[in-house]
Design an enzyme around this catalytic site. Structure first.
Site, PDB file in Angstrom:
ATOM      1  CB  THR A 109      -3.443  -3.311  -0.511  1.00 15.23           C
ATOM      2  OG1 THR A 109      -4.061  -2.451  -1.461  1.00 15.23           O
ATOM      3  CG2 THR A 109      -3.866  -2.937   0.889  1.00 15.23           C
ATOM      4  CG  ASP A 110      -2.501  -1.453  -5.556  1.00 11.88           C
ATOM      5  OD1 ASP A 110      -3.544  -2.003  -5.164  1.00 11.88           O
ATOM      6  OD2 ASP A 110      -2.472  -0.304  -6.046  1.00 11.88           O
ATOM      7  CD  GLN A 160      -1.955 -17.122 -19.384  1.00  8.81           C
ATOM      8  OE1 GLN A 160      -3.125 -17.127 -19.736  1.00  8.81           O
ATOM      9  NE2 GLN A 160      -0.952 -17.051 -20.235  1.00  8.81           N
ATOM     10  CB  CYS A 161      -4.170 -21.961 -13.291  1.00  2.00           C
ATOM     11  SG  CYS A 161      -4.699 -22.678 -14.838  1.00  2.00           S
ATOM     12  CG  ASP A 193       0.782   3.649  -4.858  1.00  2.00           C
ATOM     13  OD1 ASP A 193      -0.340   4.141  -4.650  1.00  2.00           O
ATOM     14  OD2 ASP A 193       0.963   2.561  -5.439  1.00  2.00           O
ATOM     15  CB  SER A 194       2.629  -0.951  -2.493  1.00  2.00           C
ATOM     16  OG  SER A 194       1.493  -1.240  -3.268  1.00  2.00           O
ATOM     17  CB  THR A 230      -4.857   3.050   0.705  1.00  2.00           C
ATOM     18  OG1 THR A 230      -4.741   3.024  -0.713  1.00  2.00           O
ATOM     19  CG2 THR A 230      -6.237   3.536   1.084  1.00  2.00           C
TER      20      THR A 230
HETATM   21  N1  ASP Z   1      -2.204   2.112  -4.502  1.00  2.00           N
HETATM   22  C1  ASP Z   1      -2.199   1.774  -3.099  1.00  2.00           C
HETATM   23  C2  ASP Z   1      -0.893   1.078  -2.766  1.00  2.00           C
HETATM   24  O1  ASP Z   1      -0.753  -0.077  -2.996  1.00  2.00           O
HETATM   25  C3  ASP Z   1      -3.355   0.936  -2.761  1.00  2.00           C
HETATM   26  C4  ASP Z   1      -3.495   0.559  -1.311  1.00  2.00           C
HETATM   27  O2  ASP Z   1      -2.679   0.805  -0.460  1.00  2.00           O
HETATM   28  O3  ASP Z   1      -4.527  -0.068  -1.001  1.00  2.00           O
HETATM   29  O4  ASP Z   1       0.004   1.699  -2.272  1.00  2.00           O
END
Ligand code: ASP
Length: 334
Positions: free
Chosen positions: A87-88, A269-270, A55-56, A12
């Site tokens: 970020t993902d 899952q915790c 995109d990640s 992003t």
């Molecule tokens: N979909 C984006 C990614 O992970 C989200 C981000 O960067 O915040 O590449």
């Protein structure tokens, strides 16, 4: 003045609202980032390089290996490396780098943003400035800097898709906090190994799946993996690593997969706490069936470690043993 290498990989942060696919051409990314955040020039001499712009969620082990290789080639020339990343799936890359970059002699800091840098409300500017600043401070490990917090990369989790404070490290204290001043916390350092010389080690086997146990359907889903050619299965089970014990059908399904040579690992899952297969009958059944627990690793750290160990050691019994030993500070070991 410190020297940094900034590697751009996508996400992003570099997105353009009016661009057709919302991504800049690769050659335009680095100049755009530096033009948007000119104050970076007051922190360090920054050399930028755009490795890719994805995109990640599209990142694969070959992307991880390309990033590690480039860091290996350039680490001697700089005081630290900053990686801009979506970020993902950032924590998966952070885990992979932490396993590949052995005896890391300089900081490698990943960062990104929840809103594009060109957006007036973007968190990208502060994250870039903070990441570059901490990358000059000699915290020689792979970390994630976001919204004032520095987390060990292989202990972190993306815990919010909304909040600017997107990451946490549930089972490990933050490495540092950046507010009006910089507060390093006394974290247990990543242990050095062998002669302490830096090296890039790698290879991932991606024949690994991860699945959640849900009430009732655990055994049928696991049975479907028989004959699949998979090498590793990460089961997110309940609590401290418990599986259902009634009729023992989940245990039988795990045994059948282990008999085929798969490494079956049990995560939880915790979010907080650890897997201890000796604690309850459900954990003991999983262990008896041949599964191995993941301790206090995050599921992401354990899954990438499983891929790494299958890719580097290969032999299931060696992988099972190595999974339970710390590699790069990802696991608390008593
Ligand atoms: N979909 C984006 C990614 O992970 C989200 C981000 O960067 O915040 O590449």
């Amino acid at each position: 003045m410190a020297r940094l290498l900034m590697l751009h990989t996508g996400g992003t942060l570099g997105m353009q609202p009016r661009h057709p696919d919302r991504a800049l051409a690769l050659q335009d990314i680095s100049p755009a980032v530096l033009a948007q955040v000119p104050e970076l020039a007051h922190i360090a001499e920054i050399e930028t390089e755009a490795l890719f712009n994805v995109d990640s969620t599209d990142m694969t082990p070959s992307h991880w290996e390309a990033i590690a290789k480039r860091i290996g080639e350039r680490i001697d020339d700089v005081d630290g490396v900053v990686i801009t990343h979506g970020t993902d799936a950032m924590v998966y890359t952070a885990c992979a780098l932490s396993y590949m970059l052995r005896n890391l002699p300089k900081p490698v800091v990943l960062t990104g943003s929840q809103r594009p840098l060109v957006d007036p409300r973007s968190d990208g500017r502060a994250n870039l400035v903070g990441a570059c600043d901490v990358a000059t401070r000699g915290i020689n490990e792979v970390s994630i800097y976001f919204n004032g917090m520095l987390h060990r990369g292989n202990r972190a989790k993306k815990s919010s898709s909304f909040d600017y404070s997107a990451y946490s490290s549930p089972n490990f204290p933050p490495l540092a906090q950046m507010g009006a001043s910089f507060h390093p916390r006394a974290a247990v350092p990543v242990p050095r190994e062998g002669d302490g010389a830096f090296r890039v080690e790698g290879g991932f086997d991606d024949r690994v799946v991860s699945l959640n146990l849900i009430p009732k359907n655990g055994a049928p889903v696991l049975d479907r993996l028989r004959g699949s050619g998979l090498k590793g299965v990460m089961i997110e089970s309940y609590g401290m690593g418990n599986i259902p014990t009634r009729e023992e059908i989940v245990g039988d399904a795990i045994s059948a997969l282990c008999d085929e040579g798969m490494v079956v690992a049990i995560a939880s899952q915790c979010t907080h706490g650890e897997v201890d297969l000796s604690r309850y009958p459900g954990g003991r059944l999983a262990a008896k069936a041949g599964a191995v627990g993941t301790g206090d690793m995050t599921t992401e750290a354990a899954t990438v470690k499983l891929m790494y160990l299958l890719g580097t050691l290969g032999e299931p019994e060696r992988v099972r043993v190595a999974l339970g030993r710390p590699l790069a500070g990802e696991l608390t070991f008593e």
